[in-house]
Design a protein around this motif. Sequence first.
Motif, PDB file in Angstrom:
ATOM      1  N   ILE A 139       0.837  -1.197   0.000  1.00 33.09           N
ATOM      2  CA  ILE A 139       0.000   0.000   0.000  1.00 33.09           C
ATOM      3  C   ILE A 139       0.879   1.257   0.000  1.00 33.09           C
ATOM      4  O   ILE A 139       1.771   1.397   0.850  1.00 33.09           O
ATOM      5  CB  ILE A 139      -0.937   0.021   1.219  1.00 33.09           C
ATOM      6  N   HIS A 140       0.604   2.155  -0.916  1.00 30.55           N
ATOM      7  CA  HIS A 140       1.359   3.399  -1.033  1.00 30.55           C
ATOM      8  C   HIS A 140       0.400   4.562  -1.273  1.00 30.55           C
ATOM      9  O   HIS A 140      -0.809   4.376  -1.409  1.00 30.55           O
ATOM     10  CB  HIS A 140       2.371   3.307  -2.182  1.00 30.55           C
ATOM     11  N   ALA A 141       0.944   5.763  -1.327  1.00 29.12           N
ATOM     12  CA  ALA A 141       0.196   6.959  -1.721  1.00 29.12           C
ATOM     13  C   ALA A 141       1.126   7.794  -2.596  1.00 29.12           C
ATOM     14  O   ALA A 141       2.323   7.883  -2.323  1.00 29.12           O
ATOM     15  CB  ALA A 141      -0.265   7.750  -0.500  1.00 29.12           C
ATOM     16  N   ILE A 155      -3.673   0.881  -9.461  1.00 29.18           N
ATOM     17  CA  ILE A 155      -3.327  -0.483  -9.082  1.00 29.18           C
ATOM     18  C   ILE A 155      -2.211  -0.962  -9.995  1.00 29.18           C
ATOM     19  O   ILE A 155      -2.394  -1.070 -11.209  1.00 29.18           O
ATOM     20  CB  ILE A 155      -4.540  -1.418  -9.205  1.00 29.18           C
ATOM     21  N   TYR A 156      -1.066  -1.252  -9.409  1.00 29.95           N
ATOM     22  CA  TYR A 156       0.098  -1.662 -10.186  1.00 29.95           C
ATOM     23  C   TYR A 156       0.332  -3.167 -10.081  1.00 29.95           C
ATOM     24  O   TYR A 156       0.254  -3.741  -8.996  1.00 29.95           O
ATOM     25  CB  TYR A 156       1.357  -0.955  -9.687  1.00 29.95           C
ATOM     26  N   LEU A 247       0.644  -3.563  -6.098  1.00 30.30           N
ATOM     27  CA  LEU A 247       0.967  -2.360  -5.351  1.00 30.30           C
ATOM     28  C   LEU A 247      -0.197  -1.400  -5.566  1.00 30.30           C
ATOM     29  O   LEU A 247      -0.523  -1.059  -6.706  1.00 30.30           O
ATOM     30  CB  LEU A 247       2.279  -1.747  -5.818  1.00 30.30           C
ATOM     31  N   PHE A 248      -0.816  -0.977  -4.470  1.00 32.91           N
ATOM     32  CA  PHE A 248      -1.992  -0.109  -4.544  1.00 32.91           C
ATOM     33  C   PHE A 248      -1.602   1.302  -4.141  1.00 32.91           C
ATOM     34  O   PHE A 248      -1.268   1.567  -2.984  1.00 32.91           O
ATOM     35  CB  PHE A 248      -3.081  -0.643  -3.615  1.00 32.91           C
ATOM     36  N   GLU A 249      -1.616   2.199  -5.127  1.00 33.52           N
ATOM     37  CA  GLU A 249      -1.405   3.621  -4.853  1.00 33.52           C
ATOM     38  C   GLU A 249      -2.760   4.193  -4.453  1.00 33.52           C
ATOM     39  O   GLU A 249      -3.636   4.406  -5.284  1.00 33.52           O
ATOM     40  CB  GLU A 249      -0.857   4.344  -6.077  1.00 33.52           C
TER      41      GLU A 249
END
Length: 290
Positions: A139-141, A155-156, A247-249
């Motif tokens: 999880i990122h921003a 969504i990567y 990886l979810f931005e």
Amino acid sequence: MSYRLQIGLLFALPVLLVGALYAIGASIPVPVLGRDYVVRIALPDGAATIGLPEIAGPSDPSRPLVLIDAGHGGPDLGAVTDDYREKSIVLGLALALRDRLLEEGGIRVAMTRENDSFIVLEERAEIARAMGADLFLSIHADSAGEQEGVAGASIYTLSETASSEAAARFAERENDADIVNGVDLSGQDRAVNAILVELSQRRTSEQSDQFARLIEREGQGTLQFHPQARRSAALAVLRAPDVPGVLFESGFVTNPEEAERLASDEGRERFADVMARAIRIYFARQSIES
């Protein structure tokens, strides 16, 4: 030697000396007011193994295990503004999802970090492999720099080219005792190992894409997505050849309204609702297909 060069060396030599001592882990005696003080610099243990996090939830090892990775942490702040730090926002989202999954039951949950600790980027995927995780969510921003009004989650998944390169490197570096997707590679020819890892990576990529589609589907009407919601990139954190993951931005820290929403209780609950549903549907489909 010019005057300026002499002055430059006068200031540079102490810095170079301290750097050299730091590199070899030496102590520095410093006489102050008649006393000798010693500055000791602890260096990381090169032989230390990766510490694995605790697993919460059902004690039954046959239950699926999801590893939640809150990006950044410690001195690595991630994207920052005057009011928000990425590392704090994503930790709040990760904890909300963990709590939701444990509350609903049936799924084992682990986290790469549960506090403001620092985890080396490459170790995050290794932790997933070492634990035998069935699904990995990082999880990122995001940050839009100076651009205004940019918002929405992305969504990567690992790009096809990066996936093949990662599989090749993995096959090259692993020893003969390694197991990928339940297949024992010990004693196999290097070329055979490379093919087996490549096939495993393809299957993992398909599962990752399936999970990404579920997140997008379940999030419609609840989460705000970027116009280009589905993306792929050469992300080190997704390069485990046998652990599906995305990886979810979650949004843009540099967008004040979005950052405030992501950091709020309501924003965390919305995220947890969507992601928990996507995870459960994903595992339900996997159990049918297996």
